[in-house]
Design an enzyme around this catalytic site. Sequence first.
Site, mmCIF file in Angstrom:
data_model
loop_
_atom_site.group_PDB
_atom_site.id
_atom_site.type_symbol
_atom_site.label_atom_id
_atom_site.label_comp_id
_atom_site.label_asym_id
_atom_site.label_seq_id
_atom_site.Cartn_x
_atom_site.Cartn_y
_atom_site.Cartn_z
ATOM 1 N N ARG A 51 0.735 -1.242 -0.009
ATOM 2 C CA ARG A 51 0.095 0.013 -0.067
ATOM 3 C C ARG A 51 0.797 1.116 -0.051
ATOM 4 O O ARG A 51 1.997 1.207 0.517
ATOM 5 C CB ARG A 51 -0.913 -0.016 1.177
ATOM 6 C CG ARG A 51 -0.058 0.022 2.566
ATOM 7 C CD ARG A 51 -1.075 -0.238 3.943
ATOM 8 N NE ARG A 51 -0.396 0.002 5.111
ATOM 9 C CZ ARG A 51 -1.298 -0.328 6.118
ATOM 10 N NH1 ARG A 51 -2.396 -0.645 6.059
ATOM 11 N NH2 ARG A 51 -0.407 -0.275 7.384
ATOM 12 N N ASP A 53 0.886 5.615 0.827
ATOM 13 C CA ASP A 53 0.083 6.503 1.790
ATOM 14 C C ASP A 53 -0.691 7.550 1.162
ATOM 15 O O ASP A 53 -0.479 7.754 -0.374
ATOM 16 C CB ASP A 53 1.132 7.243 2.493
ATOM 17 C CG ASP A 53 1.588 6.456 3.639
ATOM 18 O OD1 ASP A 53 1.069 5.501 4.216
ATOM 19 O OD2 ASP A 53 2.683 6.693 4.247
ATOM 20 N N TYR A 111 11.593 3.416 -6.128
ATOM 21 C CA TYR A 111 10.901 4.419 -5.663
ATOM 22 C C TYR A 111 11.589 5.616 -6.002
ATOM 23 O O TYR A 111 12.959 5.518 -6.070
ATOM 24 C CB TYR A 111 10.751 4.490 -4.135
ATOM 25 C CG TYR A 111 9.609 3.469 -3.486
ATOM 26 C CD1 TYR A 111 8.483 3.685 -3.277
ATOM 27 C CD2 TYR A 111 9.950 2.398 -2.867
ATOM 28 C CE1 TYR A 111 7.425 3.413 -2.812
ATOM 29 C CE2 TYR A 111 8.909 1.438 -2.224
ATOM 30 C CZ TYR A 111 7.773 1.977 -2.244
ATOM 31 O OH TYR A 111 6.809 1.183 -1.615
ATOM 32 N N ARG A 199 10.934 8.434 2.523
ATOM 33 C CA ARG A 199 10.752 9.920 2.599
ATOM 34 C C ARG A 199 11.664 10.374 3.886
ATOM 35 O O ARG A 199 12.099 11.415 3.900
ATOM 36 C CB ARG A 199 9.149 9.971 3.097
ATOM 37 C CG ARG A 199 8.133 9.836 1.816
ATOM 38 C CD ARG A 199 6.812 9.768 2.260
ATOM 39 N NE ARG A 199 6.279 10.823 3.023
ATOM 40 C CZ ARG A 199 4.779 10.920 3.795
ATOM 41 N NH1 ARG A 199 4.362 9.731 3.480
ATOM 42 N NH2 ARG A 199 4.549 11.878 4.338
#
Length: 257
Positions: A51, A53, A111, A199
């Site tokens: 998943r 965010d 990513y 992040r």
Amino acid sequence: MYKLKCTIQYDGSGFYGYQRQPNKRTVQGEIEQALTYISRGEKIETHCSGRTDAGVHAMGQVFHFETDLKIPLKQWKFTFNNALPDDIYLVDVKKVSSDFHARYFAAGKEYRYYILNDSIPDVFKRNYVYQYKGKLNREAMKKACNYFIGEHDFTTFSSAKSTVKGNKVRHLKSIEFNEEGNQIELIFKGNGFLYHMVRIISGVIVDIGRGRYEPEDIPELFNQRNRSAVGRTLAASGLYLWRVDYSISNEEEKVKP
């Protein structure tokens, strides 16, 4: 029954994340609503590679589902996209073996994180990059990337809210630092990522660029194994799930573009 593996893109700015939630607009919710429409009322459950965010985007998210719908494989892409909203697009669909699982068969992910480094904010990019107005030492940021590569305990660089059981050792294969004008691109490739890991690392790299840390401080930050040792988690707007890799090929047939 047969199983389909689907690769999708989505603009995450209009969703409360990927996973379905009651009374909230999510990517999974929209996908399963589209399947309900296609199947004329049948509830079909989907399973994704992982998943994302709220506000996080995807260029190559993967999910699978099982169905007995009598739709020719070559028609699935058109049929699915016709039922999806404009901020989700089905890129690819393949028939896979019955034991395939989008999450458990994933061998690695890529990513990307985008930083707009300009004294003047761009209102049109606010949902798609992290914007930093101050000066950044890009050479120090580039040097810092090398310290994260390899196998480490990433406790310091993952959310304290992580529900991962066991250790937080992960293998980060590479971080590429690319720049074009006022935009910086960080490309992360690894065998697995913890909650908010990309992040948080991106935030540390920015903090190094603005002089809060030196690249040589990173090994000690690893040793502390303490999330509070580093700064804030950067905005979801700059993060993209770019690609999911699979080591075992269970694909039986691919729908041609």
